[in-house]
Write an enzyme that holds these catalytic residues in place. Structure first.
Site, PDB file in Angstrom:
ATOM      1  N   HIS A   1     -13.922  33.907  15.887  1.00 26.24           N
ATOM      2  CA  HIS A   1     -13.140  32.667  15.807  1.00 26.24           C
ATOM      3  C   HIS A   1     -13.297  32.037  14.420  1.00 26.24           C
ATOM      4  O   HIS A   1     -12.865  30.905  14.202  1.00 26.24           O
ATOM      5  CB  HIS A   1     -13.618  31.648  16.845  1.00 26.24           C
ATOM      6  CG  HIS A   1     -13.323  32.026  18.273  1.00 26.24           C
ATOM      7  ND1 HIS A   1     -12.139  32.590  18.667  1.00 26.24           N
ATOM      8  CD2 HIS A   1     -14.071  31.894  19.395  1.00 26.24           C
ATOM      9  CE1 HIS A   1     -12.175  32.797  19.982  1.00 26.24           C
ATOM     10  NE2 HIS A   1     -13.337  32.390  20.440  1.00 26.24           N
TER      11      HIS A   1
ATOM     12  N   SER B   1      -5.708  24.334  27.273  1.00 24.31           N
ATOM     13  CA  SER B   1      -6.608  25.391  27.727  1.00 24.31           C
ATOM     14  C   SER B   1      -8.056  25.085  27.307  1.00 24.31           C
ATOM     15  O   SER B   1      -8.996  25.239  28.089  1.00 24.31           O
ATOM     16  CB  SER B   1      -6.144  26.732  27.140  1.00 24.31           C
ATOM     17  OG  SER B   1      -6.943  27.783  27.583  1.00 24.31           O
TER      18      SER B   1
HETATM   19  P1  A3P Z   1      -5.106  29.107  30.162  1.00 24.67           P
HETATM   20  O1  A3P Z   1      -6.358  28.293  30.074  1.00 24.67           O
HETATM   21  O2  A3P Z   1      -3.899  28.370  29.672  1.00 24.67           O
HETATM   22  O3  A3P Z   1      -4.890  29.707  31.502  1.00 24.67           O
HETATM   23  P2  A3P Z   1      -9.180  33.207  25.273  1.00 24.67           P
HETATM   24  O4  A3P Z   1      -9.290  34.574  25.811  1.00 24.67           O
HETATM   25  O5  A3P Z   1      -8.859  33.185  23.807  1.00 24.67           O
HETATM   26  O6  A3P Z   1     -10.344  32.359  25.635  1.00 24.67           O
HETATM   27  O7  A3P Z   1      -7.867  32.547  25.927  1.00 24.67           O
HETATM   28  C1  A3P Z   1      -7.851  32.178  27.288  1.00 24.67           C
HETATM   29  C2  A3P Z   1      -6.434  31.863  27.722  1.00 24.67           C
HETATM   30  O8  A3P Z   1      -5.691  33.112  27.799  1.00 24.67           O
HETATM   31  C3  A3P Z   1      -6.381  31.250  29.116  1.00 24.67           C
HETATM   32  O9  A3P Z   1      -5.264  30.351  29.128  1.00 24.67           O
HETATM   33  C4  A3P Z   1      -6.148  32.477  29.976  1.00 24.67           C
HETATM   34  O10 A3P Z   1      -5.625  32.216  31.241  1.00 24.67           O
HETATM   35  C5  A3P Z   1      -5.170  33.255  29.113  1.00 24.67           C
HETATM   36  N1  A3P Z   1      -5.122  34.684  29.492  1.00 24.67           N
HETATM   37  C6  A3P Z   1      -6.158  35.532  29.673  1.00 24.67           C
HETATM   38  N2  A3P Z   1      -5.735  36.743  30.068  1.00 24.67           N
HETATM   39  C7  A3P Z   1      -4.375  36.671  30.132  1.00 24.67           C
HETATM   40  C8  A3P Z   1      -3.352  37.606  30.494  1.00 24.67           C
HETATM   41  N3  A3P Z   1      -3.652  38.849  30.866  1.00 24.67           N
HETATM   42  N4  A3P Z   1      -2.071  37.176  30.442  1.00 24.67           N
HETATM   43  C9  A3P Z   1      -1.767  35.914  30.078  1.00 24.67           C
HETATM   44  N5  A3P Z   1      -2.687  34.992  29.739  1.00 24.67           N
HETATM   45  C10 A3P Z   1      -3.986  35.353  29.756  1.00 24.67           C
END
Ligand code: A3P
Length: 284
Positions: free
Chosen positions: A93, A123
């Site tokens: 990050h 999120s």
């Molecule tokens: P939300 O909190 O809006 O649901 P990171 O992996 O960078 O921490 O990001 C997490 C975000 O990506 C979360 O968003 C999560 O639900 C979403 N996410 C994870 N896997 C996903 C997938 N296969 N398709 C769509 N969104 C996904």
């Protein structure tokens, strides 16, 4: 709760990233075939990591290892990375300035995943609420101001984007949009595979898309016992907290009209010259 975050280079970091490690990043020795997976938190990092894992495992000769984030842990992280023999996919990050210079000197490949900052903010708000590694937040209202002022963990979303954008020609960077993945995942997977030089046919692509759908990933993570040391995000010890909704446009349920105006005003000022932001800001 000051034990959860600490400041480094004017940016709030999780205390899971030790000061000594953050100071030593420039000692890191990159390899030509390292792949950086770069994101601001909550932009779809785990999703992209799973796609990469599937892409490489669809091709037997490719052995890859998705490492823990380069900024996660103690100075020993850098040593541990040395002992990995496979091609390393390294999540981070970090802003561009803090990336070990050796990645830049070797012009390593990187994938930068971007998500609409409004959805990213919502999120991250939920992540603050649910994740014991992040401070407690009283309300969306309070978090909105923290995010807007660049005081959330990993700093300002705007600075992160602009930093990477300004230097995007100094490494071999592929830009990916969360919203584009939601709209047409096979197309995004095809683009990723050609950036990485992996040959996959249409059947393999549709198989990968099935395995990396939100529902599939959420169900799988609930079955497995997550290993806290096996994470692609320095803030995450419980992968179950990652799969919340996975939709586009959730911000509309949170932003008040006034907050929306305030946010749009900041976007106008900060991102006027941003070429990458144009694709997301005016769509949703
Ligand atoms: P939300 O909190 O809006 O649901 P990171 O992996 O960078 O921490 O990001 C997490 C975000 O990506 C979360 O968003 C999560 O639900 C979403 N996410 C994870 N896997 C996903 C997938 N296969 N398709 C769509 N969104 C996904």
């Amino acid at each position: 709760q000051s034990d959860l975050l600490h400041m480094f280079n004017g940016i709030p970091f999780s205390t899971k990233s030790s000061t000594a490690l953050l100071r030593s990043l420039n000692n890191f020795q990159a390899r030509e075939d390292d792949l950086l997976l770069v994101s601001y938190p909550k932009s779809g990092t785990h999703w992209l990591a799973e796609i990469l894992r599937q892409l490489y495992s669809s091709k037997a000769p490719h052995k890859v290892s998705i490492t823990s984030p380069i900024e996660f842990g103690e100075v020993s992280t850098l040593e541990e990375m040395k002992s990995i023999n496979a091609k390393r996919i390294i999540p981070t990050h970090l802003g561009y300035d803090m990336i070990p210079t050796d990645f830049k000197d070797r012009k390593c490949k990187a994938i930068y995943i971007i998500r609409n900052p409004k959805d990213t903010a919502v999120s991250l708000f939920h992540y603050y609420k649910d994740n014991p590694n992040l401070p407690t937040i009283d309300s969306w209202h309070v978090f909105f101001d923290i995010f807007l002022h660049g005081q959330a963990v990993c700093g300002s979303w705007f600075d992160h984007l602009l930093g990477w954008e300004q230097h995007r020609n100094e490494m071999s960077i592929f830009i990916l949009y969360y919203e584009a993945m939601k709209k047409d995942l096979p197309k995004s997977v095809r683009k990723i595979s050609s950036f990485l030089g992996i040959n996959v046919n249409d059947n393999e692509i549709s198989e990968i898309c099935k395995k990396t759908s939100f529902t599939e990933m959420k169900t799988n993570v609930e079955k497995e016992n997550s290993d806290p040391n096996n994470t692609v995000c320095a803030l995450t010890t419980n992968k179950r907290l990652i799969f919340r909704k996975g939709t586009v446009g959730e911000w509309k349920n949170y932003f008040s009209p006034k907050q929306n105006r305030q946010f749009d005003d900041l976007c106008k000022t900060m991102l006027e010259s941003s070429y990458l932001a144009k694709n997301i800001l005016y769509e949703n």
